[in-house]
Design an enzyme around this catalytic site. Structure first.
Site, PDB file in Angstrom:
ATOM      1  N   ARG A  33       0.836  -1.204   0.000  1.00 29.13           N
ATOM      2  CA  ARG A  33       0.000   0.000   0.000  1.00 29.13           C
ATOM      3  C   ARG A  33       0.872   1.256   0.000  1.00 29.13           C
ATOM      4  NH1 ARG A  33      -3.459  -3.694  -0.207  1.00 29.13           N
ATOM      5  NH2 ARG A  33      -4.870  -4.338   1.456  1.00 29.13           N
ATOM      6  N   GLU A 177     -13.960 -14.486   9.474  1.00 30.56           N
ATOM      7  CA  GLU A 177     -13.920 -13.873   8.135  1.00 30.56           C
ATOM      8  C   GLU A 177     -13.593 -14.896   7.042  1.00 30.56           C
ATOM      9  OE1 GLU A 177     -10.983 -10.766   7.593  1.00 30.56           O
ATOM     10  OE2 GLU A 177     -11.767 -10.240   5.632  1.00 30.56           O
ATOM     11  N   LYS A 219     -17.723 -11.750   9.323  1.00 31.17           N
ATOM     12  CA  LYS A 219     -17.205 -10.750   8.376  1.00 31.17           C
ATOM     13  C   LYS A 219     -17.103 -11.395   6.993  1.00 31.17           C
ATOM     14  CE  LYS A 219     -13.221  -7.760   7.562  1.00 31.17           C
ATOM     15  NZ  LYS A 219     -12.269  -6.841   8.188  1.00 31.17           N
ATOM     16  N   SER A 261     -14.355  -4.960   2.551  1.00 32.46           N
ATOM     17  CA  SER A 261     -14.560  -4.243   1.280  1.00 32.46           C
ATOM     18  C   SER A 261     -13.901  -4.990   0.123  1.00 32.46           C
ATOM     19  CB  SER A 261     -14.091  -2.794   1.361  1.00 32.46           C
ATOM     20  OG  SER A 261     -12.730  -2.674   1.683  1.00 32.46           O
ATOM     21  N   GLY A 262     -12.815  -5.677   0.378  1.00 35.43           N
ATOM     22  CA  GLY A 262     -12.257  -6.616  -0.600  1.00 35.43           C
ATOM     23  C   GLY A 262     -11.721  -6.011  -1.884  1.00 35.43           C
ATOM     24  N   GLY A 263     -11.478  -4.694  -1.884  1.00 32.02           N
ATOM     25  CA  GLY A 263     -10.960  -4.065  -3.104  1.00 32.02           C
ATOM     26  C   GLY A 263     -12.023  -3.292  -3.875  1.00 32.02           C
ATOM     27  N   ARG A 294      -9.411  -1.110   3.140  1.00 32.92           N
ATOM     28  CA  ARG A 294      -9.118  -0.203   2.026  1.00 32.92           C
ATOM     29  C   ARG A 294     -10.206   0.834   1.784  1.00 32.92           C
ATOM     30  NH1 ARG A 294      -7.709  -5.200  -1.708  1.00 32.92           N
ATOM     31  NH2 ARG A 294      -8.844  -6.175  -0.009  1.00 32.92           N
TER      32      ARG A 294
HETATM   33  P1  13P Z   1     -10.638  -4.725   3.097  1.00 34.87           P
HETATM   34  O1  13P Z   1     -11.862  -3.972   3.514  1.00 34.87           O
HETATM   35  O2  13P Z   1      -9.560  -3.850   2.523  1.00 34.87           O
HETATM   36  O3  13P Z   1     -10.948  -5.937   2.280  1.00 34.87           O
HETATM   37  O4  13P Z   1      -9.969  -5.250   4.441  1.00 34.87           O
HETATM   38  C1  13P Z   1     -10.749  -5.817   5.397  1.00 34.87           C
HETATM   39  C2  13P Z   1      -9.993  -6.861   6.099  1.00 34.87           C
HETATM   40  O5  13P Z   1      -9.821  -6.793   7.290  1.00 34.87           O
HETATM   41  C3  13P Z   1      -9.484  -7.999   5.327  1.00 34.87           C
HETATM   42  O6  13P Z   1      -9.076  -9.022   6.174  1.00 34.87           O
END
Ligand code: 13P
Length: 342
Positions: A33, A177, A219, A261-263, A294
């Site tokens: 990042r 998650e 999550k 959010s996953g990108g 992100r």
């Molecule tokens: P993102 O929202 O960037 O996907 O990150 C969340 C997260 O904690 C991933 O493990």
């Protein structure tokens, strides 16, 4: 098991239309990042950036908890105050990422298994003693040719359940998650089928291991088409399919679902969460919230660029994204908020 404490923490994490800010990037991930903006990859740069986040004035109005990385939970502000004290004093709940990363899975080409169970009981005891009240473990599932297969789904679901049991034994709320990656050209329908399959497996294993469902947070990914799928459904279609999938697979006893959010862009992540709450709030057994990394941090990182002089503006951006997502929890977000910041 400290049942009442777990239930209270899980509820506090999704109370007041707030959500969780994930700032638990491992050192290799934050390096990627930072590299986008030529920020040096040093411990001091990571410390300064995390100090920027946790000292953002007013963040506790929108953010209930921070997910930290092992290095971060041990760091101090420039003035010597421990980060963990700063966070607790701000009224935000500290959490900690405890997995040690997704590794290639033996005999299962293209699939990942998340590691970190060895020594976890001892690590959790230390984090609890430091003041952490919840933890996070991410399983990574890839959609591709013939995958995910049962070996990957079952192994990751069992591992998530064993992690969750150790967390609850230690008095920490587990954030469970299972992330289905957006990479690829698969359709939304394929994402739906695989998400349902994975969530069913995860809850089967959580139940076998005796997890207190009222004392955990899920999550998940949203049900979305692959990033390079030619058909990209509307925000409302994504909202409807995501809720339909969750209703099939997530027990009503779970207090909160906090999406990754996953990108997705910040705007899309807020718009989709908003649509779910606008269309379904009050008719669902669990709260629908966010645990974005992100989607909350990206604009702030872009402004900061490693420069002290940019800290106030970067903090405004962080506050803005957090407010947008709080509003999305209320079904009151609209994209015009992006142009009229604060
Ligand atoms: P993102 O929202 O960037 O996907 O990150 C969340 C997260 O904690 C991933 O493990």
């Amino acid at each position: 098991m400290e049942t009442q404490k777990l239930i209270k923490t899980a509820h506090d994490l999704v109370a007041g239309d707030k959500g969780i800010l994930a700032m638990d990037e491992s050192s290799p991930t934050i390096k990627k990042r930072f590299a986008q903006y030529n920020i040096p990859e040093t411990e001091e740069a990571r410390r300064s950036y995390r100090e920027l986040i946790i000292t953002t004035p007013g963040l506790s109005e929108f953010i209930s908890g921070f997910i930290l990385f092992d290095e971060t939970i041990r760091q101090k502000k420039k003035d010597g105050t421990p980060f963990i004290k700063t966070i607790i004093d701000a009224g935000i709940i500290p959490g900690i990422k405890v997995d040690t990363g997704a590794k290639d899975m033996a005999l299962q080409s293209g699939e990942k298994i998340t590691e970190g169970l060895d020594g976890l009981r001892e690590r959790l005891a230390e984090y609890a003693q430091m003041g952490a009240r919840f933890a996070k473990w991410r399983a990574v599932i890839t959609i591709g040719n013939g995958i995910p297969g049962n070996a990957c789904i079952e192994a990751n679901a069992l591992t998530l359940a064993r992690y969750a049991a150790l967390c609850q034994e230690a008095g920490l709320v587990p954030i469970v998650e299972p992330e289905i990656l957006m990479d690829g050209n698969h359709s939304l329908d394929t994402c739906f089928v695989e998400t349902e399959k994975v969530l069913r497996a995860v809850f089967r294993h959580l139940c076998i291991q005796g997890i207190l469902l009222e004392g955990m947070i899920l999550k998940p990914n949203m049900v979305v088409p692959g990033l390079i799928c030619p058909i990209q459904e509307t925000v409302d279609e994504v909202a409807d399919e995501t809720v339909k999938c969750l209703l099939r697979a997530v027990p009503a006893a779970v207090p909160g679902i906090t999406f990754l959010s996953g990108g997705q862009s910040s705007e899309l992540a807020s718009a989709r969460l908003n649509a779910m709450n606008k269309r379904f709030k009050g008719r669902l057994p669990w709260g629908l919230s966010f645990s974005y990394g992100r989607a909350i941090q990206q604009p702030a990182l872009e402004i900061w660029k490693g420069q002290d002089a940019n800290v106030p503006e970067a903090q405004m951006a962080l506050l803005h994204q957090s407010r947008c997502n709080r509003d999305a929890r209320r079904g009151q977000y609209n994209s015009e908020m992006e142009t009229s910041k604060m």
